[in-house]
Design an enzyme around this catalytic site. Structure first.
Site, PDB file in Angstrom:
ATOM      1  N   LYS A   4      27.058  30.240 -17.091  1.00 33.58           N
ATOM      2  CA  LYS A   4      26.669  31.655 -17.198  1.00 33.58           C
ATOM      3  C   LYS A   4      26.954  32.206 -18.594  1.00 33.58           C
ATOM      4  CE  LYS A   4      29.137  35.007 -15.430  1.00 33.58           C
ATOM      5  NZ  LYS A   4      29.826  35.904 -14.474  1.00 33.58           N
ATOM      6  N   ASP A  12      24.707  36.432 -12.723  1.00 36.39           N
ATOM      7  CA  ASP A  12      26.015  36.942 -12.300  1.00 36.39           C
ATOM      8  C   ASP A  12      25.867  37.516 -10.898  1.00 36.39           C
ATOM      9  OD1 ASP A  12      24.597  39.273 -12.652  1.00 36.39           O
ATOM     10  OD2 ASP A  12      26.098  40.252 -13.914  1.00 36.39           O
TER      11      ASP A  12
END
Length: 231
Positions: free
Chosen positions: A125, A143
């Site tokens: 991420k 997320d």
């Protein structure tokens, strides 16, 4: 209950609306270089952007290069980020990452996934955020906000973040892909929130496939009754 996937037409309208609302979306993390962004995103894990900005607004004027932060040491860095969750492990990871950047990358942030993910504290991420925001690459950092929006609306239904990420990259039209990460995060953060989504003021509720949106105030489609004019 599984939400059905959006159609191509729905997705096109969805992003046209988000683009019209925010023509130039940006991350809410404060940064002025790829390195500052890398540090800020690393610190933001399980923490709010606001809390990270409060810390980095004090840190970056003092140290905003790999050499300068490495010189602070773990304990020195902690004094600046101690208000952020998990600051002990984050301080250690940032210092280790600085050392690698100095020794292996001439103090420059790598612009490829493999080298980024090799840095301590940098997962998929974080790498995606840096690649997209700092280097303009069409990546998608999923997320909690994007995972929720993707599954709730039917934009990208998936059991885990990888599935949602791959689905988003596949279905989002090229004209939107570069900014879509920011649009989705901001939409999830301020409108399509977890417990009480603001469907009553959502600009894309009419192309959303979430069955419960009407319970949260989304306008119901008007049914048109055809009148038989014969006779």
């Amino acid at each position: 209950m599984t939400v059905k996937n959006m159609t191509k037409k729905q997705i096109q309208i969805f992003f046209e609306r988000l683009r019209e609302q925010r023509p130039h979306p940006e991350t809410e993390l404060n940064y002025s270089s790829p390195f500052e962004l890398l540090v800020a995103v690393t610190l933001s894990a399980q923490a709010t952007d606001i809390s990270v900005n409060k810390a980095t607004d004090k840190l970056f004027p003092i140290a905003n290069t790999p050499e300068a932060i490495y010189a602070l040491g773990v304990e020195g860095l902690k004094t600046y980020i101690k208000t952020i969750g998990l600051y002990n492990s984050k301080a250690e990871n940032v210092i280790k990452a600085c050392k690698i950047l100095i020794k292996k990358h001439h103090s420059q942030v790598p612009d490829n996934r493999a080298d980024l993910e090799a840095l301590p504290g940098v997962g998929r991420k974080t790498a995606n955020v840096v690649l997209n925001t700092a280097f303009g690459q069409p990546t998608m950092a999923v997320d909690t906000h994007i995972f929720r929006v993707g599954n709730r609306t039917g934009l990208a239904v998936g059991k885990n973040v990888i599935e949602v990420e791959q689905r988003l990259i596949k279905v989002i039209p090229k004209e939107f892909i570069l900014d879509s990460h920011h649009w989705l995060i901001l939409h999830g953060r301020y409108c399509c929130i977890a417990r009480k989504p603001k469907c009553h003021e959502c600009i894309v509720s009419d192309v959303c496939n979430w069955p419960d949106r009407f319970d949260f105030g989304a306008a119901r489609p008007i049914k048109v009754h055809h009148i038989d004019e014969m006779g």
